[in-house]
Scaffold this motif. Structure first.
Motif, mmCIF file in Angstrom:
data_model
loop_
_atom_site.group_PDB
_atom_site.id
_atom_site.type_symbol
_atom_site.label_atom_id
_atom_site.label_comp_id
_atom_site.label_asym_id
_atom_site.label_seq_id
_atom_site.Cartn_x
_atom_site.Cartn_y
_atom_site.Cartn_z
ATOM 1 N N ARG A 13 -14.719 3.016 -3.365
ATOM 2 C CA ARG A 13 -14.087 3.520 -4.594
ATOM 3 C C ARG A 13 -14.099 2.433 -5.662
ATOM 4 O O ARG A 13 -13.815 1.279 -5.378
ATOM 5 N N ILE B 221 -5.270 2.239 -3.929
ATOM 6 C CA ILE B 221 -5.525 0.978 -3.256
ATOM 7 C C ILE B 221 -6.443 1.255 -2.068
ATOM 8 O O ILE B 221 -6.571 2.385 -1.618
ATOM 9 N N ALA B 222 -7.057 0.208 -1.582
ATOM 10 C CA ALA B 222 -7.881 0.344 -0.382
ATOM 11 C C ALA B 222 -7.337 -0.633 0.638
ATOM 12 O O ALA B 222 -6.908 -1.728 0.292
ATOM 13 N N GLN B 223 -7.312 -0.204 1.876
ATOM 14 C CA GLN B 223 -6.808 -1.092 2.925
ATOM 15 C C GLN B 223 -7.709 -0.983 4.145
ATOM 16 O O GLN B 223 -8.106 0.105 4.546
ATOM 17 N N SER C 7 0.818 -1.215 0.000
ATOM 18 C CA SER C 7 0.000 0.000 0.000
ATOM 19 C C SER C 7 0.850 1.263 0.000
ATOM 20 O O SER C 7 0.329 2.346 -0.197
ATOM 21 N N THR D 80 1.262 6.560 -1.185
ATOM 22 C CA THR D 80 0.041 5.783 -1.015
ATOM 23 C C THR D 80 -1.148 6.322 -1.803
ATOM 24 O O THR D 80 -1.844 5.568 -2.473
ATOM 25 N N THR D 81 -1.356 7.633 -1.732
ATOM 26 C CA THR D 81 -2.552 8.211 -2.345
ATOM 27 C C THR D 81 -2.592 8.014 -3.852
ATOM 28 O O THR D 81 -3.651 7.962 -4.447
ATOM 29 N N LYS E 90 -4.356 8.179 5.020
ATOM 30 C CA LYS E 90 -3.540 8.189 3.808
ATOM 31 C C LYS E 90 -4.228 7.416 2.692
ATOM 32 O O LYS E 90 -4.297 7.864 1.552
ATOM 33 N N ILE E 91 -4.720 6.217 3.050
ATOM 34 C CA ILE E 91 -5.410 5.385 2.072
ATOM 35 C C ILE E 91 -6.634 6.129 1.529
ATOM 36 O O ILE E 91 -6.926 6.071 0.344
ATOM 37 N N ASP E 92 -7.338 6.837 2.428
ATOM 38 C CA ASP E 92 -8.538 7.551 2.008
ATOM 39 C C ASP E 92 -8.216 8.846 1.274
ATOM 40 O O ASP E 92 -9.119 9.568 0.866
ATOM 41 N N GLY E 93 -6.926 9.146 1.165
ATOM 42 C CA GLY E 93 -6.522 10.332 0.420
ATOM 43 C C GLY E 93 -6.804 11.639 1.134
ATOM 44 O O GLY E 93 -7.028 12.663 0.494
#
Lengths: 355, 287
Positions: free
Chosen positions: A156, A83-85, A56, A78-79, B187-190
């Motif tokens: 997403r 990916i989704a985690q 990720s 990451t952004t 972070k993952i969610d931006g």
């Protein structure tokens, strides 16, 4: 959507690693095919979460590359990886409503509000959250919060991979089962690559098409649940998967035949190592051990009746052998003798299988 | 099933009752006693009822020092809380610098209050103080012993210097208790840095910040020593806060009745605010 390739991956949390013991990930080469459901299975501390965080982008590996569709993303933030985690413990934004929580990843990426609404509604339906959309997320139970975390991962549409890091740890057992089947169903519906980290073999085997078993910073086997059961590539896999795990017994070779404690046994191995090889072991699953008057003698230590079947713990010299006997089948009381099914008895050298 | 009666337990409570009586109830009752009577010394008292309370509540002097007090407390809260959060956010999360930062932060808190007052008094003196000379040196006419604005600024600067650390330490503790998973999920969610602050850090710091605000409110509302040493309430009455005014009335003018009434009013204001805070905090926890 993308195929994910891990090349030569190594990671150490120390700034100046010396020996292999300093590495949390020792050497990982793996390919995750697009659209498959993978389970990453291994005991606590074997590096599963580290591997996930490298994919990720939350961690940068000490060595090696991460490729998404042959494009090197090792140093991509990451952004930008799409990916989704989902994490072990639920993460919710306390101040927001359930709806806003689910909408958060979309809004951060500037998705139009009508699409946000539609997506959130769809995800909420999948997770049975439609009735609590207006509620404040902070007020929900642990399951509810974890559902929100799951929802944020699923909301997403453009993600390359969805990764679950032991997401059902805090969930009640009956809900666990429900959510797991839901995820499985979801995978069939949206055909997105999913990686599911767990230390629970049932979870791994029910969820995934392919199970990746990790042990001590290495991938020891990748295979379908059937592969892992029938042909464990490493004694760890044999031992870790199965209930009870595989019997691992000492073995000697002489004159082109294998012996266990002086008993000559037929095994499934086409190319025996040289006579006198060291560190040899035999592995046979309890399912493939049976009572047989032509076998070798054992002493029965105890019998556990589990309802569906019985687990017999037998002893031959100093070796404990577990076997599974069908419910109601007789257990000989005098001079019991057992044998292994040759087809399912494997030879291991330095813990790795010899074919 | 009958309840066992055991009155002997009261014996164990007696020490606490005696202690509380001597250090809180009896002194408080003396104040109540003074607040409803008039005395001309020699222990001769005349009943006055609520006269002193009316007098205090209607006196413009009390109104003025009360407003000054509110303004002072409001100003230092408006500076110290955001500043404390900002400093806490910029402190390192791990590594050897953590302890260095924490010790540096804690230093001002270890200095006795009258020393802080004396330090700032000398520091800011326009003729010999480092700060005073410097400000005058760059062409600004600054003399906190004569200019009300300068006196206010110096008092506020002193309080900010002395007490922002407390907010920093509390906010830092709050920040440290946020699990990494929140930052990773963000972070993952931006999420942008601002969104992380607004939706994760600030809500997670809410409880420690409530405590910080409560402590800073009470302390600054009852502040006495530092401004007394720094400005003595002057120039004129411009930095005379409630407690300084109270001491002037009680010990300067020896008006025991009005001073006692004012003490009680003062006490009830603090009590009321604490109660409001307590209720808010408890309601939050119940959620």
């Amino acid at each position: 959507m993308a195929k994910i390739t891990l090349q030569n991956l190594k990671h150490s949390y120390l700034s100046d690693p010396v020996g292999t013991d300093d590495y949390a990930l020792k050497q990982i080469d793996a390919i995750w095919e697009d659209g498959s459901a993978y389970a990453l299975l291994g005991p606590s501390g074997c590096g599963k979460t580290t591997l996930l965080n490298i994919i990720s982008g939350l961690l940068t590996p000490s060595e090696g590359q991460v490729l998404f569709d042959d494009q090197d993303v090792t140093h991509t933030p990451t952004t930008e990886r799409q990916i989704a985690q989902i994490f072990q413990f639920p993460v919710v934004y306390d101040t927001m409503s359930v709806f806003d929580n689910l909408a958060f990843p979309l809004r951060n990426r500037g998705v139009a509000e009508d699409i946000v609404k539609a997506r959130v509604k769809e995800v909420a339906n999948m997770l049975d959250l439609e009735n609590s959309l207006k509620q404040r997320a902070a007020g929900l139970t642990a399951d509810g919060k974890q559902k929100i975390s799951l929802g944020r991962g699923l909301v997403r549409e453009d993600v390359n991979v969805i990764m679950f890091d032991e997401p059902l740890t805090v969930i009640d057992p009956h809900l666990k089962w429900q959510l797991r089947s839901k995820l499985k169903e979801l995978h069939q519906k949206i055909a997105r690559t999913m990686i599911y980290v767990t230390h629970d073999q049932t979870e791994a085997l029910t969820f995934a098409d392919h199970v990746v078993v990790m042990y001590d910073g290495k991938v020891v086997q990748v295979g379908t649940p059937v592969d892992l059961f029938e042909r464990p590539a490493h004694t760890f896999v044999g031992h870790f998967i199965g209930s009870p795990g595989m019997n691992i017994l000492p073995c000697e070779l002489s004159e082109g035949a294998s012996y266990f404690a002086g008993n000559r046994l037929l095994i499934n191995c086409s190319k025996l190592p040289e006579n006198g090889s060291k560190n040899l072991e035999l592995g046979v699953r309890p399912e493939f051990v049976e009572f047989d008057e032509d076998g070798f003698p054992v002493e029965i230590v105890k019998v556990d009746d589990l309802g569906r079947h019985q687990i017999v713990v037998a002893r031959h010299e100093n070796n404990i052998i577990k076997m599974i006997v069908g419910e109601g089948e007789p257990i000989p009381s005098e001079n019991p003798r057992i044998s292994f099914s040759p087809e399912h008895t494997r030879l291991y050298k330095n813990s790795w299988v010899v074919d | 099933m009958s309840k066992t009666t055991n009155q002997k337990a009261w014996i164990l409570v007696i020490p606490v009752i005696v202690l509380v009586a001597f250090n809180a109830l009896i002194p408080l009752m003396t104040v109540v006693n003074y607040s409803v009577q008039e005395t001309f010394g020699s222990n001769v008292f005349f009943w006055e009822g609520i006269k002193w309370f009316e007098e205090v509540l209607n006196s413009s002097r009390f109104h003025e020092s009360f407003l000054r007090q509110i303004f002072f407390t409001g100003t230092i809260l408006a500076i110290e809380i955001p500043l404390g959060i900002a400093v806490a956010l910029s402190m390192p999360k791990k590594g050897p610098w953590v302890s260095v930062c924490l010790v540096l932060m804690a230093l001002p808190l270890l200095i006795p209050w009258n020393v802080v007052g004396a330090m700032w008094n000398i520091f800011a003196l326009p003729d010999i103080g480092l700060l005073g000379r410097m400000i005058n040196g760059i062409g600004i006419d600054y003399n906190f012993t004569q200019q009300p604005v300068a006196a206010w600024m110096t008092t506020i600067a002193m309080d900010v210097w002395h007490w922002t650390s407390l907010v920093v330490l509390l906010a830092y503790a709050g920040l440290c208790s946020i699990p990494d998973a929140y930052y990773q999920a963000a972070k993952i969610d931006g999420a942008s840095a601002w969104a992380v602050f607004w939706h994760i850090q600030l809500p997670k710091m809410k409880r420690v910040l409530t405590i910080a605000i409560l402590l800073r409110f009470m302390d600054s509302f009852m502040i006495y020593t530092e401004p007394f040493v720094l400005t003595g309430g002057g120039p004129g009455n411009t930095t005379t806060f409630l407690s300084i005014d109270l001491v002037k009335i009680a010990l300067g003018q020896f008006d025991l009745g009005p001073a006692a009434a004012m003490s009680l009013i003062y006490f009830f204001i603090v009590l009321l605010v604490c109660w409001i805070f307590y209720t808010l905090m408890m309601r939050d926890e119940a959620e």
